[in-house]
Design a protein around this motif. Structure first.
Motif, PDB file in Angstrom:
ATOM      1  N   ARG A 139      74.550  -5.590 -53.191  1.00  8.21           N
ATOM      2  CA  ARG A 139      73.176  -5.563 -52.698  1.00  8.21           C
ATOM      3  C   ARG A 139      73.136  -5.674 -51.170  1.00  8.21           C
ATOM      4  NH1 ARG A 139      68.885  -5.938 -55.899  1.00  8.21           N
ATOM      5  NH2 ARG A 139      67.673  -6.974 -54.273  1.00  8.21           N
TER       6      ARG A 139
ATOM      7  N   ARG B 236      73.960  -2.232 -49.943  1.00  8.67           N
ATOM      8  CA  ARG B 236      73.418  -1.221 -50.848  1.00  8.67           C
ATOM      9  C   ARG B 236      73.130   0.105 -50.145  1.00  8.67           C
ATOM     10  NH1 ARG B 236      68.051  -3.477 -53.264  1.00  8.67           N
ATOM     11  NH2 ARG B 236      68.222  -1.507 -54.376  1.00  8.67           N
TER      12      ARG B 236
ATOM     13  N   SER C  27      75.269   1.310 -59.279  1.00 12.82           N
ATOM     14  CA  SER C  27      74.395   0.169 -59.536  1.00 12.82           C
ATOM     15  C   SER C  27      74.345  -0.203 -61.017  1.00 12.82           C
ATOM     16  CB  SER C  27      72.974   0.482 -59.057  1.00 12.82           C
ATOM     17  OG  SER C  27      72.483   1.644 -59.678  1.00 12.82           O
TER      18      SER C  27
ATOM     19  N   ASP D  29      73.819  -3.875 -61.890  1.00 14.52           N
ATOM     20  CA  ASP D  29      72.575  -4.541 -61.506  1.00 14.52           C
ATOM     21  C   ASP D  29      71.752  -4.985 -62.707  1.00 14.52           C
ATOM     22  OD1 ASP D  29      73.385  -4.030 -59.011  1.00 14.52           O
ATOM     23  OD2 ASP D  29      71.837  -2.555 -58.518  1.00 14.52           O
TER      24      ASP D  29
ATOM     25  N   GLU E 202      70.993 -14.329 -57.356  1.00 15.28           N
ATOM     26  CA  GLU E 202      70.990 -13.873 -55.988  1.00 15.28           C
ATOM     27  C   GLU E 202      70.772 -15.048 -55.050  1.00 15.28           C
ATOM     28  OE1 GLU E 202      68.292 -10.705 -55.369  1.00 15.28           O
ATOM     29  OE2 GLU E 202      68.843  -9.710 -57.210  1.00 15.28           O
TER      30      GLU E 202
END
Length: 252
Positions: free
Chosen positions: A171, A174, A180, A183, A191
């Motif tokens: 991230r 990114r 991804s 994710d 996070e």
């Protein structure tokens, strides 16, 4: 067209201690996601000079400083950390401290087994009271001020901890257009805390949009019996999902 260079991740850790297996698996996971990974202990083991290792740090986009009980057993490891923070201060590298089975307080205060290891290294190297000792301590204290991750927050489950690391690095970089796929499997709470405000904004927008849609539906269909409760819940969840995904797109 030339292929874009893959970002470099430098892993700084003590080596030959509890964190070693974790570091190997983390490096593999990062490489699988398209990163070039350099492990400081490997470069030392290959008898690379300190200048070579410093050049590797200087070419890196991200540095993971993995603190463990035996982190300070390596003098070179401490030298690497100083150079890493220099690059962070220059704004040329992203620094992430990771506390692997050691508390942030023990690292910052040089206490517990972490502190004992540091004192032993100073005595073994005959540099107790040397300026290096003060530089290393001050540098570790500065690194501890950076947002990071603690294995305790993941119940010391290495797999979850590892996934969080990879997810965060992806991230953070990114804009390089990495895959991804991972994710969707990682909850938002993994996070760093700076993402909380944006997540709250997503939820607020989605909630307002869902309420607005429900209001419009009630105006168009005055007899809500045409929808079952299950159908209404499905529509509400679908709206929340679409709005949240749209917000993540446009606000990131």
């Amino acid at each position: 067209m030339a292929m874009e260079a893959r970002p470099h991740v430098f892993i700084n850790h003590g080596g030959n201690d509890l964190s070693d297996y974790f570091v190997r698996e983390l490096a593999t996971a990062l490489r699988d996601q398209g990163f070039n990974v350099f492990i400081g202990s490997d470069e030392r083991g290959a008898r690379r000079g300190i200048k070579y290792i410093f050049r590797t740090i200087e070419s890196s986009d991200v540095a993971l400083v993995i603190f463990s009980d035996m982190y300070a057993a390596s003098e070179w490891c401490l030298h690497e950390a100083v150079r890493i923070y220099d690059r962070r201060r220059e704004g040329k590298l992203v620094l992430v401290p990771i506390y692997y089975r050691v508390s942030k307080e023990d690292v910052n205060m040089f206490q517990g087994r972490f502190g004992e290891c540091f004192v032993k290294t100073l005595k073994t190297r005959g540099i107790n009271g040397h300026s290096f000792a003060d530089i290393w301590k001050a540098n570790v204290n500065l690194i501890c001020t950076e947002p990071g991750f603690t294995s305790k927050d993941f119940c010391h489950i290495d797999v979850n901890f590892m996934v969080a690391m990879v997810h965060w690095v992806k991230r953070r970089l990114r804009s390089r257009n990495f895959p991804s796929d991972i994710d969707m499997f990682i909850p938002k709470q993994l996070e760093p805390q700076e993402g909380f405000g944006k997540e709250l904004l997503y939820v607020s927008i989605a909630t307002v949009a869902a309420l607005l849609c429900y209001f419009i539906i009630s105006l168009v269909f005055t007899d809500l019996d045409v929808f079952s409760i299950r159908q209404l819940l499905f529509i509400a969840v679908l709206i929340l999902f679409v709005i949240r995904k749209t917000c993540r797109w446009t606000l990131s």
